[in-house]
Design a protein around this motif. Structure first.
Motif, mmCIF file in Angstrom:
data_model
loop_
_atom_site.group_PDB
_atom_site.id
_atom_site.type_symbol
_atom_site.label_atom_id
_atom_site.label_comp_id
_atom_site.label_asym_id
_atom_site.label_seq_id
_atom_site.Cartn_x
_atom_site.Cartn_y
_atom_site.Cartn_z
ATOM 1 N N LEU A 258 57.912 83.423 144.691
ATOM 2 C CA LEU A 258 56.716 82.573 144.588
ATOM 3 C C LEU A 258 55.405 83.352 144.621
ATOM 4 O O LEU A 258 54.432 82.971 143.991
ATOM 5 C CB LEU A 258 56.684 81.575 145.752
ATOM 6 N N GLU B 226 45.396 73.722 145.168
ATOM 7 C CA GLU B 226 46.781 73.967 144.746
ATOM 8 C C GLU B 226 47.655 73.904 146.000
ATOM 9 O O GLU B 226 47.703 74.859 146.765
ATOM 10 C CB GLU B 226 46.893 75.371 144.121
ATOM 11 N N ARG C 74 65.131 70.162 153.137
ATOM 12 C CA ARG C 74 65.932 70.688 152.031
ATOM 13 C C ARG C 74 66.184 72.191 152.124
ATOM 14 O O ARG C 74 66.804 72.773 151.244
ATOM 15 C CB ARG C 74 65.262 70.334 150.702
ATOM 16 N N VAL D 38 61.488 81.060 146.538
ATOM 17 C CA VAL D 38 61.759 81.331 145.111
ATOM 18 C C VAL D 38 61.699 80.056 144.289
ATOM 19 O O VAL D 38 61.789 78.948 144.814
ATOM 20 C CB VAL D 38 63.142 81.992 144.924
ATOM 21 N N ARG D 39 61.544 80.241 142.989
ATOM 22 C CA ARG D 39 61.525 79.108 142.073
ATOM 23 C C ARG D 39 62.372 79.456 140.852
ATOM 24 O O ARG D 39 62.528 80.628 140.511
ATOM 25 C CB ARG D 39 60.079 78.798 141.646
ATOM 26 N N PRO D 40 62.931 78.443 140.183
ATOM 27 C CA PRO D 40 63.687 78.733 138.965
ATOM 28 C C PRO D 40 62.738 79.069 137.833
ATOM 29 O O PRO D 40 61.612 78.544 137.765
ATOM 30 C CB PRO D 40 64.414 77.407 138.690
ATOM 31 N N PHE D 41 63.184 79.950 136.944
ATOM 32 C CA PHE D 41 62.356 80.370 135.821
ATOM 33 C C PHE D 41 63.272 80.561 134.618
ATOM 34 O O PHE D 41 64.299 81.218 134.719
ATOM 35 C CB PHE D 41 61.650 81.691 136.168
ATOM 36 N N SER D 42 62.883 79.989 133.478
ATOM 37 C CA SER D 42 63.747 80.040 132.291
ATOM 38 C C SER D 42 63.129 80.841 131.162
ATOM 39 O O SER D 42 61.915 80.773 130.918
ATOM 40 C CB SER D 42 64.019 78.620 131.775
ATOM 41 N N ARG E 164 49.109 63.574 141.995
ATOM 42 C CA ARG E 164 48.459 64.128 143.179
ATOM 43 C C ARG E 164 48.175 63.036 144.218
ATOM 44 O O ARG E 164 48.299 63.264 145.427
ATOM 45 C CB ARG E 164 47.155 64.835 142.786
ATOM 46 N N TYR F 72 51.373 62.481 145.988
ATOM 47 C CA TYR F 72 51.639 63.639 146.835
ATOM 48 C C TYR F 72 50.811 63.553 148.125
ATOM 49 O O TYR F 72 51.325 63.776 149.225
ATOM 50 C CB TYR F 72 51.315 64.920 146.066
ATOM 51 N N PRO G 173 59.186 64.689 150.691
ATOM 52 C CA PRO G 173 58.978 65.473 149.473
ATOM 53 C C PRO G 173 58.640 64.599 148.264
ATOM 54 O O PRO G 173 59.236 63.539 148.070
ATOM 55 C CB PRO G 173 60.319 66.185 149.261
ATOM 56 N N GLY H 277 56.866 77.760 134.100
ATOM 57 C CA GLY H 277 58.252 77.527 134.512
ATOM 58 C C GLY H 277 59.254 77.977 133.472
ATOM 59 O O GLY H 277 60.404 78.278 133.791
ATOM 60 N N PRO I 83 54.525 76.166 138.362
ATOM 61 C CA PRO I 83 53.484 76.208 139.399
ATOM 62 C C PRO I 83 52.528 75.024 139.259
ATOM 63 O O PRO I 83 52.310 74.523 138.156
ATOM 64 C CB PRO I 83 52.771 77.536 139.114
ATOM 65 N N TYR I 84 51.966 74.589 140.367
ATOM 66 C CA TYR I 84 51.017 73.480 140.388
ATOM 67 C C TYR I 84 49.879 73.749 139.415
ATOM 68 O O TYR I 84 49.370 74.855 139.375
ATOM 69 C CB TYR I 84 50.454 73.326 141.809
ATOM 70 N N ASP J 153 55.925 70.994 143.164
ATOM 71 C CA ASP J 153 56.748 71.973 143.874
ATOM 72 C C ASP J 153 57.550 72.773 142.855
ATOM 73 O O ASP J 153 58.540 72.293 142.310
ATOM 74 C CB ASP J 153 57.678 71.287 144.876
ATOM 75 N N SER J 154 57.089 74.013 142.631
ATOM 76 C CA SER J 154 57.686 74.830 141.567
ATOM 77 C C SER J 154 59.112 75.237 141.892
ATOM 78 O O SER J 154 59.792 75.805 141.042
ATOM 79 C CB SER J 154 56.832 76.084 141.334
ATOM 80 N N ARG J 155 59.588 74.935 143.085
ATOM 81 C CA ARG J 155 60.937 75.375 143.467
ATOM 82 C C ARG J 155 62.039 74.479 142.912
ATOM 83 O O ARG J 155 63.218 74.687 143.182
ATOM 84 C CB ARG J 155 61.029 75.471 144.995
ATOM 85 N N PHE J 156 61.636 73.474 142.131
ATOM 86 C CA PHE J 156 62.630 72.547 141.586
ATOM 87 C C PHE J 156 62.399 72.329 140.095
ATOM 88 O O PHE J 156 61.310 72.583 139.579
ATOM 89 C CB PHE J 156 62.550 71.211 142.328
ATOM 90 N N THR J 157 63.423 71.834 139.422
ATOM 91 C CA THR J 157 63.318 71.452 138.023
ATOM 92 C C THR J 157 63.566 69.951 137.897
ATOM 93 O O THR J 157 64.335 69.382 138.682
ATOM 94 C CB THR J 157 64.317 72.225 137.142
#
Lengths: 527, 527
Positions: free
Chosen positions: A148, A257, A476, A489-493, B246, B249, B260, B446, B468-469, B474-478
Motif C-alpha cells: 500500500l 483520502e 476482516r 497489500v492490495r490486489p493489482f492486475s 463518500r 463511507y 466496512p 488497480g 486507490p481512493y 478500500d483498495s485492498r479489495f476488488t
C-alpha cells in the motif's frame, strides 16, 4: 547506547524542545534517559523519506526483503543484555518474560522472512488470453498483491517487543514492501530506540533505501495525529486502548483520502462454563482461571475478564474456589503508574455499580505500583442491563455472571461487544447440547477456545487475533500470523502486459517457482 | 408484473406515502409504475429479518448456497422479455446491451455457485497440536473465513443488472453467507423489482430463511442513510459517484460500531501514449479511442477520460485524428435526464477552465437526452496546476494533455487521484525506456493495460476492479471476480475444538475434499 533521539530514516535527530523520561515501576523512579519528542518538521521529513523509499522498496525481491528481516532479528539478538535490562527497567516485567517476548519477536521476523523468500503469499492469479473467444476475445490478465505504501505503527504498552517497534505490524509491513514509521510508545522509549537502532543497522547492512524505517518519540497525541493525517501515510497499525484506537480510526476516516486503520483494541474475552464441566472440574478450573486472570498482572489483551455460568451450587462453589485461589497469588507490579492508576479507577467504577458483589479482593499491603487482584459477581439480569459492567478493566480483574438459564446466557453473549476470544468450558458430550450458546459466542469473537484459557496467542498461520469491533476496527484481518500481511497489500492486475515487463511472480516461466492460480488451477508449473 | 412495492423478505409491502416513477429517456416520458418508497418501519423490519436469517444462513452448506445462486440465475432467465423490455424502457440502452448484461449477471451468479460448491474459498488453515512442544505445548488451531452479517447493496445507475439488485455485490454476499438488503436504484426500480422477485422465488424454492433478501424502494437519501446507520447492518457495497460513496463511507465510519464500506466510485482512467506508438499507430489509435470514449454513451466507470502524451507533431496529429473520428460517431441517449444534466454541467465546468481548448464538439442538433461527445486539450503545466481538470466528466468526454517531456508526464501521473485503471500505449521495445512513468502509473491504479482500452471489465479470478481512493474506498479489495467475496468475510479460529463440532471445512476427515493449508502445506488430504 540510548540517546533519546528520534531516527529520521538512518539519521538520529532531536530538534525539538519537548522531552520526557520513562519510568521504572519496580523501583518507582524515573529512568535516566531524556527523550526528545519529534517535531512537526521531523515527522514530515520521516514521511517524505518513507515515500521516497517506497519507490524502490515496493519492488525489491522477496529474497532481499528476507535478508532485511533476518538482519533485524540478528541485530536485535546482538543488543543482548542491554535490551533485556532496558526492557525490564521500563516495564517491571521479569527477565524471563523479556527473553520470551524477544524470542517471539525474532520468530515473527524470521517467519515473515520465510514467507517472502518462498513467495507464494502474493496470491498470483493468472487467466491467459483467449483470442478466439466469441463474441469478444479475452485478454490475458494477471494479478498479484502489492504493498500500500508507508505504514505508521503504534506499539502496545504491554508488549514492548512483540507488538511494538519491530513487532508483528512492522514485520508484516516490511514483508509486504511497505516502509514503516513507528510512533514510539512513551512507556518503553528506550527499548524502542534500541530496537530501532537494530532495524536501522539491518537496513544499512542489507542495502535498504534510507527512509524504509523511522522511529519517532512522542509522549502525547500530537505526533500520532500528525502522522495519521499526513498525505504520504497509506495505512496505520495500532495496538492499545479502544479510546486511542478509535481516535486514530476517526482521524484516518476523516482524511480527504481515507486510509485503512487496523487497530487491535480492548476485549474482555468471555468464558462460558457449562454445568457438567463445572461439576466435574470445579477446583481445577478455579486454579487454572485464577492463574490466567493474574498472568502478567492481568496485562494481556486476551485476559479473561468475564466468566459466564448458569446458576447452580456448582457455580457458587466455583466462585468460592476461584476467590480462594486468586487470593493465594502474590500481587505483582504493573507496567506504569498510569496503568495501575487506570486499573484502580476502572475497578472502582465497576465495583461501585449497583447489585455487584466483590467476592475476592486482595487486601494486604502491597508495594507501590503493584495491583490487587479482584473477583466480582453479579446476576445475569443486572449484567444484561448495565453496559458499564461490559467494559474492560485492564488488570487482574474478572467478573463472574450468574445466569438464570441457557436462554439468558445466550442473550448475554449476543449483547456483548466484539471480542478477540471466547472460551467454552464443557465436557465433550455436553457442548453439542448448547448449539445456540456456541453459535452466539462464535458470532461475537475472532477465536473460540475449547477447555483452555484465552491468554497465550500462538503465532501460526491458523491464528486469528482480531475480531468484531471493538476487538478490532476491521474484523476482516488478523494482527498475528502470516495472514496479517494482508492488512498492508492490495490486489493489482496487469492486462495484456508484455512478459518481460511483468514482475517475476507473474512471468510465464514462473522463475520463482511459486504456487499460482493459473486458469483456475493452483500450480507451480510454467505457462 | 411490476407492483411498485418493496420486498421485506418474501413479502411485498408498500406502507409509505412517498412515491416516484422511473423514466424512459428515449421516449422522454415517465414510465407508468408508481413505486412506493420504503418507510422507516419497513427498513427496520428488513434488517431485523436479515439478522434473524443470518443465524441459519451463515452456516448452511456451500451446496445449498450454490442451489440458491443457480436458482436466482434461472429465475432471472425465466423473466425473459419482461425483464429486457423493462430494462430498456428504464435506461434507453439497446436490447443487445440488456441481454449481454443479463448474461454477465447470470454468469457471475453461476461463478459464485461453482466457487461455494467447490468450497476451498474459505482458506481453511490448520495447525495441529504439538502436546510435547517445549517450553509450552502447542494447541490445535484451525481457521476459516466466515460471513460478516447482513450486507446492504447500493446498485449502479449504469449497470441495472450486473452491478445492481442481483449483481456482483449481491452474488458475492450470498456466496459468503450474508443476507442482502438492496437499496433499489430509483432510475431502474422496475428492473430492480423484477430481479428482486426472481431472488425471492429462488430463496423460497431452495428453502432459504425468510429475510435472506429484501429490496427497498428509495428515491432520495433517507432509506440508504437509515440502512447504513442500522445496528443490524454489518457491511455496505456501493457502486456510483464519489459524492454518494463518500457520504455512505462517512456514515459508516461515524457509527458506534464502524462497519466496512466497499464503494467503487469515480475514475478518469488515464491513458499514457508513448511517442513511438503514437508515430506508428496514430490513426488506428484515434479510431479505437473515439470508439472507447463513446461506448455506451461514455457511461462506463472505466471510460478513458484522460489521454496523456508528450508534445510532438505526432501528438498534434493524434488530436486531429481523434477529433475527426469522434465527430463521425452518432450521438446516443444517456440513462436519465439527471445524468445528461450532470454531463452537460460537468462538461461546462471543465471547458470553462482557463487555457483549455475544445478541439472537437458535436454541434449538430440531437434528440432530447442525447449526449454530444467532446474532446479537449490542455498543456501539461495547466493540467498539473488545476485540479478541476482532474475531475470525472461522466459521459462521452475526454481531455488530451500535452506534456513537455517524460518528467512532466510522470509528475502528472503521480499527482492523479486513485484510478480503477491505467493504460499504456507503447511499442514493445519502448515501454522498457519509461520505467518511472510505468511505476508512477502502477502506483495510482488497480489495473494496468497494455495497448488496449480500459472499457470492458472481464469477470475472472485475476481481475482487480477497484483501486486507490477515490476509485474505491478500500483498495485492498476488488468488486469483480471470485475474490470480491473477501469483502464480506472475516477469519475465524477454533482452538482445541472437538472434531465433531467443527464445521466440515475443518474436520480431520476433510469430508468436503477442499484444499487446505495443513501445517504449512497446501493439501486436500485428511489429517
Amino acid at each position: 547506547m540510548i540517546t533519546g533521539k528520534n531516527y529520521i530514516g538512518n539519521n538520529q535527530s532531536a530538534k525539538g524542545s519537548k522531552t520526557y523520561k520513562t519510568f521504572n515501576p519496580l523501583l518507582n523512579i524515573e529512568n535516566e534517559t531524556v527523550f526528545t519528542e519529534a517535531t512537526s518538521d521531523e515527522i514530515n521529513e520521516a514521511v517524505v523519506l518513507a515515500s521516497e523509499a517506497f519507490r524502490t522498496f515496493r519492488t525489491i525481491s522477496g529474497k532481499k526483503k528476507a535478508a532485511f528481516l533476518n538482519a533485524i532479528a540478528d541485530e536485535i539478538l546482538a543488543l543482548d543484555d542491554a535490551l533485556i535490562q532496558t526492557y525490564c527497567s521500563e516495564t517491571g516485567l521479569p527477565e524471563g518474560r523479556a527473553k520470551g517476548e524477544r524470542g517471539r519477536t525474532i520468530g515473527q521476523l524470521r517467519m515473515f522472512a520465510d514467507l517472502v523468500t518462498e513467495g507464494s503469499w502474493v496470491e498470483a492469479t493468472i487467466d491467459t488470453a483467449q483470442p478466439e473467444r466469441q463474441p469478444m476475445p479475452k485478454s490475458d490478465i494477471r494479478k498479484l498483491l502489492v504493498p500500500l505504501g508507508p505504514v505508521v505503527v503504534f506499539g502496545a504498552s504491554n508488549f514492548p517487543l512483540a507488538y511494538s517497534t519491530a513487532g508483528g505490524d512492522t514485520a508484516a509491513a516490511f514483508a509486504a514492501g511497505c516502509p514503516v514509521i513507528v510512533k514510539s510508545h512513551p512507556m518503553h522509549a528506550g527499548t524502542g530506540e534500541l530496537v530501532a537502532s537494530a532495524i536501522v543497522k539491518a537496513a544499512q547492512k542489507t542495502g535498504m533505501p534510507n527512509g524504509v524505517f523511522s522511529n519517532l518519540n512522542s509522549s502525547g497525541i500530537e505526533v500520532g495525529s500528525q502522522l495519521v493525517k499526513h498525505k504520504g501515510v497509506k495505512a496505520v497499525g495500532f495496538t492499545g486502548s479502544i479510546k486511542g484506537g478509535r481516535a486514530l480510526y476517526d482521524l484516518a476516516a476523516q482524511r480527504e483520502e481515507p486510509i485503512p486503520v487496523f487497530a487491535e483494541m480492548g476485549s474482555i474475552n468471555p468464558v462460558v462454563m457449562l454445568p457438567k464441566a463445572l461439576k466435574n472440574r470445579n477446583e481445577s478450573l478455579a486454579k487454572t482461571y485464577a492463574s490466567s486472570i493474574t498472568l502478567g498482572t492481568g496485562q494481556f489483551c486476551t485476559n479473561p475478564g468475564l466468566l459466564l455460568g448458569i446458576k447452580s451450587e456448582d457455580l457458587s462453589e466455583f466462585i468460592q474456589n476461584l476467590s480462594n485461589e486468586i487470593l493465594k497469588i502474590e500481587p505483582s507490579v504493573m507496567l506504569h503508574p498510569n496503568i495501575i492508576g487506570a486499573y484502580e479507577n476502572n475497578k472502582k467504577k465497576a465495583t461501585s455499580q449497583p447489585e455487584l458483589n466483590v467476592v475476592a479482593s486482595y487486601d494486604a499491603e502491597v508495594k507501590t505500583n503493584y495491583a490487587r487482584q479482584t473477583i466480582t459477581t453479579v446476576e445475569g439480569k443486572t449484567f444484561l442491563e448495565n453496559p458499564t459492567l461490559h467494559q474492560e478493566v485492564f488488570g487482574p480483574y474478572s467478573i463472574v455472571v450468574q445466569c438464570e438459564n441457557a436462554i439468558q446466557l445466550e442473550q448475554i453473549i449476543s449483547k456483548l461487544e466484539g471480542q478477540l476470544t471466547g472460551t467454552l468450558i464443557a465436557e465433550e458430550d455436553e457442548a453439542a447440547q448448547y448449539p445456540e450458546v456456541i453459535s452466539a459466542l462464535q458470532n461475537r469473537v475472532g477465536r473460540i477456545i475449547f477447555n483452555g484459557v484465552p491468554t497465550g496467542v500462538e503465532v501460526c498461520p491458523s491464528m486469528t487475533h482480531g475480531g468484531p469491533y471493538p476487538a478490532s476496527t476491521d474484523s476482516r484481518f488478523t494482527a498475528v500470523g502470516i495472514h496479517s500481511i494482508k492488512r498492508w497489500v492490495r490486489p493489482f492486475s496487469y492486462q495484456d502486459w508484455p512478459d518481460e515487463l511483468l514482475p517475476n511472480e507473474l512471468k510465464n516461466e514462473n522463475p520463482l517457482r511459486i504456487s499460482r492460480l493459473v486458469n483456475n488451477k493452483q500450480t507451480t508449473d510454467k505457462i
